[in-house]
Design a protein around this motif. Structure first.
Motif, short mmCIF file in Angstrom:
data_model
loop_
_atom_site.label_atom_id
_atom_site.label_comp_id
_atom_site.label_asym_id
_atom_site.label_seq_id
_atom_site.Cartn_x
_atom_site.Cartn_y
_atom_site.Cartn_z
N GLU A 148 0.85 -1.11 -0.06
CA GLU A 148 -0.22 -0.02 -0.05
C GLU A 148 0.81 1.19 0.23
O GLU A 148 1.67 1.28 0.83
CB GLU A 148 -0.91 0.11 1.15
CG GLU A 148 -1.87 1.01 1.24
CD GLU A 148 -3.12 0.93 2.21
OE1 GLU A 148 -3.55 1.95 2.65
OE2 GLU A 148 -3.63 -0.41 2.13
N THR A 150 1.17 5.33 0.04
CA THR A 150 0.65 6.88 0.44
C THR A 150 1.47 7.70 0.14
O THR A 150 2.63 7.76 0.49
CB THR A 150 0.35 6.76 1.97
OG1 THR A 150 -0.65 5.82 2.01
CG2 THR A 150 -0.46 8.32 2.52
N ASN A 184 -3.10 5.89 -1.50
CA ASN A 184 -3.72 6.87 -1.01
C ASN A 184 -2.99 8.28 -1.48
O ASN A 184 -1.81 8.20 -1.43
CB ASN A 184 -3.67 6.84 0.50
CG ASN A 184 -4.07 5.66 0.98
OD1 ASN A 184 -5.45 5.21 1.00
ND2 ASN A 184 -3.39 4.49 1.66
N ASP A 207 -7.85 6.33 -3.01
CA ASP A 207 -8.38 7.33 -1.99
C ASP A 207 -7.56 8.46 -1.84
O ASP A 207 -6.38 8.47 -1.75
CB ASP A 207 -8.57 6.70 -0.63
CG ASP A 207 -9.52 5.66 -0.32
OD1 ASP A 207 -10.62 5.78 -1.02
OD2 ASP A 207 -9.26 4.49 0.30
N TYR A 209 -7.29 12.50 -0.37
CA TYR A 209 -7.81 13.46 0.72
C TYR A 209 -7.52 14.90 0.54
O TYR A 209 -6.27 15.07 0.46
CB TYR A 209 -7.26 12.84 2.04
CG TYR A 209 -7.74 11.40 2.37
CD1 TYR A 209 -8.88 11.00 3.16
CD2 TYR A 209 -7.00 10.32 1.84
CE1 TYR A 209 -9.15 9.73 3.27
CE2 TYR A 209 -7.21 8.98 2.15
CZ TYR A 209 -8.21 8.85 2.68
OH TYR A 209 -8.60 7.45 3.13
N ILE A 221 -6.56 10.56 9.35
CA ILE A 221 -5.46 10.03 8.54
C ILE A 221 -4.63 9.03 9.35
O ILE A 221 -3.92 8.03 8.63
CB ILE A 221 -4.60 11.07 8.11
CG1 ILE A 221 -5.44 12.05 7.16
CG2 ILE A 221 -3.42 10.73 7.26
CD1 ILE A 221 -5.89 11.47 5.99
N VAL A 224 -4.96 5.64 8.13
CA VAL A 224 -4.47 5.34 6.74
C VAL A 224 -3.06 5.11 6.74
O VAL A 224 -2.44 4.26 5.88
CB VAL A 224 -4.71 6.67 5.86
CG1 VAL A 224 -3.95 6.63 4.48
CG2 VAL A 224 -6.22 7.01 5.45
N THR A 228 0.13 1.51 5.86
CA THR A 228 1.06 1.84 4.53
C THR A 228 2.25 1.18 4.74
O THR A 228 2.96 1.15 5.75
CB THR A 228 1.10 3.55 4.64
OG1 THR A 228 -0.25 3.89 4.18
CG2 THR A 228 2.15 3.88 3.68
N ARG A 370 -14.90 4.10 5.57
CA ARG A 370 -13.79 3.19 5.55
C ARG A 370 -13.98 1.69 5.56
O ARG A 370 -13.25 1.24 4.63
CB ARG A 370 -12.92 3.68 6.89
CG ARG A 370 -11.64 3.44 6.68
CD ARG A 370 -10.97 3.36 8.10
NE ARG A 370 -11.10 4.79 8.65
CZ ARG A 370 -10.51 5.84 8.54
NH1 ARG A 370 -9.49 5.88 7.61
NH2 ARG A 370 -10.73 7.00 9.35
N SER A 374 -13.03 -0.45 2.04
CA SER A 374 -12.37 -1.39 2.35
C SER A 374 -12.77 -2.74 1.72
O SER A 374 -12.04 -3.72 0.98
CB SER A 374 -11.83 -1.73 3.76
OG SER A 374 -11.08 -0.75 4.35
#
Length: 378
Positions: A148, A150, A184, A207, A209, A221, A224, A228, A370, A374
């Protein structure tokens, strides 16, 4: 065990003496305790929890011979801070060599970071241009790790241009095979972003933000970043008054908010690389941006100290357990007794990080966004 003799082919040592103008560090300053790669010292990377790595490459900004001393400028300020977190051990692997081409620089970056990740280290990259995020991702892709990602950035670097620092996300998203499980984007400023770009990212179930939304409740956050693996920051996410080297916009995150994001990243047991890019010392004033980045690193260590105290989810006695039913769905929320952080269970019985606000929504028979996002990705 890390073979530092192999890594040396890609690295240039640093000098604490030069960084601190021949002045000795005080007891408990970071500069007195960090194990640094110098001409006369090979650091024990195996003993370290966090490894610093300088990457001053800026050719991705379209400069043919671009290189910056930004990593050493940040080190100057970071080493002078006091080391409050004795349970977090630091090492500094020095600076990556440039290479003859930008692709050579990417290859060196990828080789060093991959070896450190495989050794279980958390790597902080003090970077040059933001396109080095692509090499940061390649360190995982080389080993086929599904991750993942970010990114915190006022812009979304999907521009149709040959300047790599402005289009590297296109390469990351389009490359096949692809190892990005989820993406993200934190803190984009709407007036800088083409609306259709956001529509495309939303169709990919990514996603994004908006800056104002994050600032309304920055704690949202934390889950999130808890999930990550790769975190990349462009300092243009910080407003100009708090980071003078960032001249993109008068608006952005405050210095305190940037430190909060950094602390959340440090609290993640998932995160293994954290790159801070876009700092140009020539545009700085009184080294204020370097001080800002140094303090973000300090707060990352603070978060890592919190993470070290967190229990694993299998140790249920360390969590408060709440059984909730919303819209005919039975699920479980967990709250850590040690840190107060929350998790929620999906239908596949796996737990994902969440916030207290998600628990409140579920308690009122509403589906937390959320949870829904997911579940859609599953």
């Amino acid at each position: 065990m890390i073979d530092f003799s192999h890594l040396q082919d890609f690295l240039r040592p640093v000098s604490k003496t030069q960084i601190n103008d021949d002045e000795p560090y005080e007891h408990l300053q970071i500069g007195s305790s960090i194990d640094v790669y110098e001409e006369d010292n090979i650091p024990d990377l195996d003993a370290a929890d966090i490894v610093l790595l300088g990457a001053g490459e800026t050719r991705g900004n379209g400069l043919p011979n671009g290189r910056t001393d930004a990593p050493d400028v940040v080190r100057r300020e970071f080493y002078r801070l006091f080391h409050w977190h004795q349970d977090v051990r630091l090492a500094d692997a020095g600076n990556l060599l440039s290479g003859r081409s930008l692709n050579d620089a990417y290859a060196a970056y990828k080789s060093v970071v991959t070896e450190l990740i495989d050794a279980g280290k958390t790597v902080i990259i003090l970077g040059g241009s933001h396109d080095l995020t692509y090499a940061q991702y390649q360190a995982y892709a080389m080993k086929k790790y599904i991750i993942e990602v970010t990114v915190a950035d006022a812009l979304i670097d999907l521009q149709e241009t040959e300047v790599r620092s402005q289009n590297f996300l296109l390469n990351m998203f389009m490359e096949q095979p692809n190892y990005i499980r989820h993406y993200n984007h934190i803190g984009f400023q709407s007036y800088f972003v083409q609306p259709r770009m956001l529509e495309t990212l939303d169709k990919l179930r990514f996603d994004c933000y908006r800056l104002g939304k994050v600032r309304e409740n920055i704690e949202e956050i934390e889950p999130v970043l808890r999930n990550t693996d790769l975190f990349s920051v462009d300092i243009n996410m910080i407003k100009h008054t708090d980071a003078p080297a960032s001249s993109l916009s008068p608006n952005g995150f405050s210095g305190e908010e940037a430190c909060a994001l950094s602390r959340y990243a440090g609290m993640s047991s998932q995160l293994s690389t954290y790159g801070i890019y876009g700092y140009n010392p020539d545009k700085d004033r009184d080294n204020l941006t370097a001080k800002q980045i140094a303090q973000m690193l300090w707060y990352f260590m603070d978060g890592r100290s919190v993470k070290n105290k967190e229990a694993q989810l299998i140790h249920r006695e360390s969590f408060l357990e709440f059984h909730i039913a919303f819209t005919d769905i039975d699920t479980i929320f967990l709250k850590s007794k040690k840190t107060g952080r929350w998790w929620m269970q999906l239908p596949d019985k796996n737990f994902v990080p969440c916030a207290y606000s998600d628990y409140l929504l579920a308690s009122n028979n509403e589906i937390p966004e959320r949870w829904l996002r997911s579940q859609e990705r599953l």
